[in-house]
Structure formats: structure tokens, C-alpha cells
Design a protein around this motif. Structure first.
Motif, PDB file in Angstrom:
ATOM      1  N   ILE A 175       0.842  27.744  29.473  1.00  0.00           N
ATOM      2  CA  ILE A 175       1.325  26.408  29.151  1.00  0.00           C
ATOM      3  C   ILE A 175       0.339  25.739  28.210  1.00  0.00           C
ATOM      4  CG2 ILE A 175       1.976  24.173  30.093  1.00  0.00           C
ATOM      5  CD1 ILE A 175       2.724  25.568  32.661  1.00  0.00           C
ATOM      6  N   SER A 176       0.789  25.372  27.052  1.00  0.00           N
ATOM      7  CA  SER A 176      -0.102  24.819  26.032  1.00  0.00           C
ATOM      8  C   SER A 176       0.501  23.553  25.458  1.00  0.00           C
ATOM      9  CB  SER A 176      -0.320  25.853  24.915  1.00  0.00           C
ATOM     10  OG  SER A 176      -1.064  25.284  23.854  1.00  0.00           O
ATOM     11  N   ARG A 177      -0.383  22.676  24.981  1.00  0.00           N
ATOM     12  CA  ARG A 177       0.048  21.428  24.352  1.00  0.00           C
ATOM     13  C   ARG A 177      -0.046  21.513  22.833  1.00  0.00           C
ATOM     14  NH1 ARG A 177       0.266  17.194  28.019  1.00  0.00           N
ATOM     15  NH2 ARG A 177      -0.619  17.625  30.066  1.00  0.00           N
ATOM     16  N   ARG A 178      -0.219  22.699  22.283  1.00  0.00           N
ATOM     17  CA  ARG A 178      -0.358  22.814  20.841  1.00  0.00           C
ATOM     18  C   ARG A 178       0.968  22.496  20.145  1.00  0.00           C
ATOM     19  NH1 ARG A 178       0.229  28.072  22.618  1.00  0.00           N
ATOM     20  NH2 ARG A 178       1.840  29.303  21.577  1.00  0.00           N
ATOM     21  N   VAL A 179       0.854  22.052  18.919  1.00  0.00           N
ATOM     22  CA  VAL A 179       2.025  21.708  18.128  1.00  0.00           C
ATOM     23  C   VAL A 179       2.650  22.999  17.609  1.00  0.00           C
ATOM     24  CG1 VAL A 179       2.850  20.475  16.100  1.00  0.00           C
ATOM     25  CG2 VAL A 179       1.031  19.495  17.491  1.00  0.00           C
ATOM     26  N   THR A 180       3.918  23.206  17.913  1.00  0.00           N
ATOM     27  CA  THR A 180       4.616  24.417  17.503  1.00  0.00           C
ATOM     28  C   THR A 180       5.499  24.141  16.292  1.00  0.00           C
ATOM     29  OG1 THR A 180       6.470  23.965  18.993  1.00  0.00           O
ATOM     30  CG2 THR A 180       4.624  25.221  19.898  1.00  0.00           C
ATOM     31  N   LYS A 181       5.988  25.219  15.677  1.00  0.00           N
ATOM     32  CA  LYS A 181       6.888  25.072  14.526  1.00  0.00           C
ATOM     33  C   LYS A 181       8.184  24.363  14.936  1.00  0.00           C
ATOM     34  CE  LYS A 181       5.202  29.174  12.091  1.00  0.00           C
ATOM     35  NZ  LYS A 181       5.564  30.500  11.543  1.00  0.00           N
ATOM     36  N   GLY A 182       8.679  24.703  16.119  1.00  0.00           N
ATOM     37  CA  GLY A 182       9.893  24.060  16.585  1.00  0.00           C
ATOM     38  C   GLY A 182       9.727  22.557  16.745  1.00  0.00           C
ATOM     39  N   PHE A 183       8.556  22.139  17.243  1.00  0.00           N
ATOM     40  CA  PHE A 183       8.297  20.698  17.395  1.00  0.00           C
ATOM     41  C   PHE A 183       8.251  20.013  16.040  1.00  0.00           C
ATOM     42  CE2 PHE A 183       5.250  17.175  17.605  1.00  0.00           C
ATOM     43  CZ  PHE A 183       5.850  16.389  18.580  1.00  0.00           C
ATOM     44  N   VAL A 184       7.624  20.657  15.060  1.00  0.00           N
ATOM     45  CA  VAL A 184       7.544  20.073  13.717  1.00  0.00           C
ATOM     46  C   VAL A 184       8.936  19.939  13.100  1.00  0.00           C
ATOM     47  CG1 VAL A 184       6.661  20.426  11.383  1.00  0.00           C
ATOM     48  CG2 VAL A 184       5.203  20.898  13.348  1.00  0.00           C
ATOM     49  N   VAL A 185       9.752  20.984  13.263  1.00  0.00           N
ATOM     50  CA  VAL A 185      11.119  20.927  12.729  1.00  0.00           C
ATOM     51  C   VAL A 185      11.912  19.825  13.414  1.00  0.00           C
ATOM     52  CG1 VAL A 185      13.287  22.199  12.542  1.00  0.00           C
ATOM     53  CG2 VAL A 185      11.118  23.349  12.039  1.00  0.00           C
ATOM     54  N   LEU A 186      11.766  19.706  14.728  1.00  0.00           N
ATOM     55  CA  LEU A 186      12.491  18.673  15.466  1.00  0.00           C
ATOM     56  C   LEU A 186      12.099  17.276  14.999  1.00  0.00           C
ATOM     57  CD1 LEU A 186      14.409  17.908  17.757  1.00  0.00           C
ATOM     58  CD2 LEU A 186      12.468  18.030  19.330  1.00  0.00           C
ATOM     59  N   VAL A 187      10.806  17.047  14.808  1.00  0.00           N
ATOM     60  CA  VAL A 187      10.349  15.741  14.336  1.00  0.00           C
ATOM     61  C   VAL A 187      10.875  15.466  12.925  1.00  0.00           C
ATOM     62  CG1 VAL A 187       8.307  14.408  13.670  1.00  0.00           C
ATOM     63  CG2 VAL A 187       8.308  15.701  15.804  1.00  0.00           C
ATOM     64  N   ALA A 188      10.836  16.473  12.057  1.00  0.00           N
ATOM     65  CA  ALA A 188      11.310  16.288  10.685  1.00  0.00           C
ATOM     66  C   ALA A 188      12.797  15.952  10.657  1.00  0.00           C
ATOM     67  CB  ALA A 188      11.028  17.544   9.864  1.00  0.00           C
ATOM     68  N   VAL A 189      13.585  16.678  11.449  1.00  0.00           N
ATOM     69  CA  VAL A 189      15.021  16.403  11.492  1.00  0.00           C
ATOM     70  C   VAL A 189      15.284  15.007  12.060  1.00  0.00           C
ATOM     71  CG1 VAL A 189      17.195  17.092  12.577  1.00  0.00           C
ATOM     72  CG2 VAL A 189      15.661  18.827  11.635  1.00  0.00           C
ATOM     73  N   SER A 190      14.533  14.616  13.081  1.00  0.00           N
ATOM     74  CA  SER A 190      14.708  13.288  13.670  1.00  0.00           C
ATOM     75  C   SER A 190      14.384  12.191  12.664  1.00  0.00           C
ATOM     76  CB  SER A 190      13.818  13.148  14.911  1.00  0.00           C
ATOM     77  OG  SER A 190      14.136  14.115  15.890  1.00  0.00           O
ATOM     78  N   VAL A 191      13.318  12.381  11.891  1.00  0.00           N
ATOM     79  CA  VAL A 191      12.958  11.390  10.880  1.00  0.00           C
ATOM     80  C   VAL A 191      14.034  11.285   9.812  1.00  0.00           C
ATOM     81  CG1 VAL A 191      11.296  10.869   9.044  1.00  0.00           C
ATOM     82  CG2 VAL A 191      10.480  11.586  11.282  1.00  0.00           C
ATOM     83  N   LEU A 192      14.554  12.432   9.361  1.00  0.00           N
ATOM     84  CA  LEU A 192      15.600  12.413   8.342  1.00  0.00           C
ATOM     85  C   LEU A 192      16.876  11.733   8.849  1.00  0.00           C
ATOM     86  CD1 LEU A 192      15.203  15.990   6.792  1.00  0.00           C
ATOM     87  CD2 LEU A 192      14.540  13.799   5.783  1.00  0.00           C
ATOM     88  N   LEU A 193      17.260  12.026  10.084  1.00  0.00           N
ATOM     89  CA  LEU A 193      18.455  11.407  10.642  1.00  0.00           C
ATOM     90  C   LEU A 193      18.280   9.898  10.798  1.00  0.00           C
ATOM     91  CD1 LEU A 193      19.556  13.977  13.380  1.00  0.00           C
ATOM     92  CD2 LEU A 193      20.661  13.506  11.189  1.00  0.00           C
ATOM     93  N   THR A 194      17.113   9.477  11.252  1.00  0.00           N
ATOM     94  CA  THR A 194      16.858   8.044  11.387  1.00  0.00           C
ATOM     95  C   THR A 194      16.873   7.353  10.034  1.00  0.00           C
ATOM     96  OG1 THR A 194      15.505   8.466  13.358  1.00  0.00           O
ATOM     97  CG2 THR A 194      15.252   6.325  12.291  1.00  0.00           C
TER      98      THR A 194
END
Length: 202
Positions: free
Chosen positions: A67-86
Motif C-alpha cells: 500500500i503506497s501513497r505515491r502518485v500514479t499515472k492513473g491518478f494524474v490522468v484522473l486529475v487532468a480529466v477532472s480539470v478539463l471537464l470542470t
């Protein structure tokens, strides 16, 4: 109704209207009660619950060191998509207001109203703390249940909830609500009573 598990012959657990399942081998644990609605609603609910069950089982099977708290590629993609949608929703709302303010003909006014309605309909739902605690009792930070949850969070490396709510349902849930992203843990009293005494005691 059978009282023994067909897989391991262990005792079956029966809770209210839920399908019986085995606590030893987890037979039938992925069975869920039917939901109201048409065939599409039932199909979506069935797929959603099965995916959630598989994800929960995979998470439980991981070792503590995995179990790790590191930033993953999936998290980065999710944040990017959320920002674009907003940004797209804000742009649609802004364009709609501009069309209504500057337009003098019916088509621009209707288009502006449609864009504003579209943005409002698809706005982010952050939830509210009031709704999250509705129908339950908020526990104090120095309560035994809060101490137990804190011990489990420290042992697993999970973040502690900001608010713990108890209710009378045989269930548990977690949510992050509001602009301040308040972590809410909701626990059913029947689940707490079913815990082994060694787990409840400090």
C-alpha cells in the motif's frame, strides 16, 4: 434453507434480507439483493457491485508493504480529466451567460439557457457533511469506537476519518464530502456488536 457452506461445510452467516454467505471461504459473498428499477438499472447495479467486490477483495489481499501513497499515472490522468471537464463546464456556463446578456434574438437566448442548464446539470457533486451524518449519531473523538478506528488506521496506514457516525443499519460506508473534503466514516451498531472482544479491547 441450508445451514452449511457447500464449499467448505462451514457455518453460513445470514443477515436480514441478504443472501447467506460463508465467513470461512467467502462463498456467496458477492451475491447482492436485487435493486428496484428496470432491467438497465439492475444490470448497472449488478456490474457496479461486482466491480466493487473484486476491487475490495484485491485491496484486502495486498500486503501492508504494497500500500503506497505515491502518485500514479492513473491518478494524474484522473486529475487532468477532472480539470478539463470542470473548465469545459465553466466555459459553457460563461458562454451561456454571455449569449443571454448580449443576444436579442430567440435562438441565442435559447442556446444560452441550454448551455447554462447543461453546466448546472453536470456540475460536480461534492456532497455535504449534513447529508452524510443524517439519520445517525456523531461520535465524540474520545469515544471507544473512535479509539478503535484510530488504532486500525494507524496499523494499516490509512488516513483517520474526521467524523465517525453510528447508525442502526448492518452496514458500513465511507465518504469524502464538502469543499473541505471531510472524511466521514459511517458504522452500523450491529457490525460493532459482532466484533470479537479481542478486537474491541485496547
Amino acid at each position: 434453507m441450508q445451514n452449511a457452506c457447500p464449499e467448505c461445510a462451514g457455518d453460513l452467516i445470514v443477515v436480514e434480507k441478504a443472501a447467506p454467505w460463508c465467513g470461512r471461504c467467502e462463498w456467496n459473498l458477492d451475491a447482492f439483493p436485487p435493486v428496484d428499477g428496470g432491467w438497465a438499472a439492475r444490470a448497472v447495479a449488478r456490474l457496479d457491485r461486482r466491480a466493487g467486490f473484486r476491487a475490495g477483495r484485491a485491496l484486502a489481499a495486498r500486503g501492508e508493504n504494497e500500500i503506497s501513497r505515491r502518485v500514479t499515472k492513473g491518478f494524474v490522468v484522473l486529475v487532468a480529466v477532472s480539470v478539463l471537464l470542470t473548465a469545459a463546464l465553466l466555459a459553457a456556463a460563461g458562454l451561456g451567460v454571455w449569449l443571454i446578456v448580449t443576444g436579442r434574438l430567440l435562438p441565442p437566448l435559447l442556446l444560452g439557457a441550454a448551455l447554462i442548464g447543461f453546466a448546472v446539470m453536470l456540475r460536480p457533486r461534492l456532497g455535504s457533511l449534513k447529508h452524510a451524518v443524517d439519520g445517525g449519531w456523531t461520535l465524540r473523538e474520545d469515544s471507544p469506537v473512535s479509539a478503535l478506528v484510530g488504532r486500525i488506521a494507524d496499523a494499516t496506514g490509512a488516513p483517520r476519518p474526521h467524523v465517525i457516525v453510528a447508525d442502526l443499519h448492518w452496514n458500513a460506508s465511507a465518504a469524502v464530502v464538502g469543499l473541505r473534503r471531510t472524511r466521514v466514516l459511517r458504522l452500523g451498531v450491529p457490525l460493532l456488536l459482532a466484533l470479537d472482544e479481542r478486537i474491541r479491547s485496547p
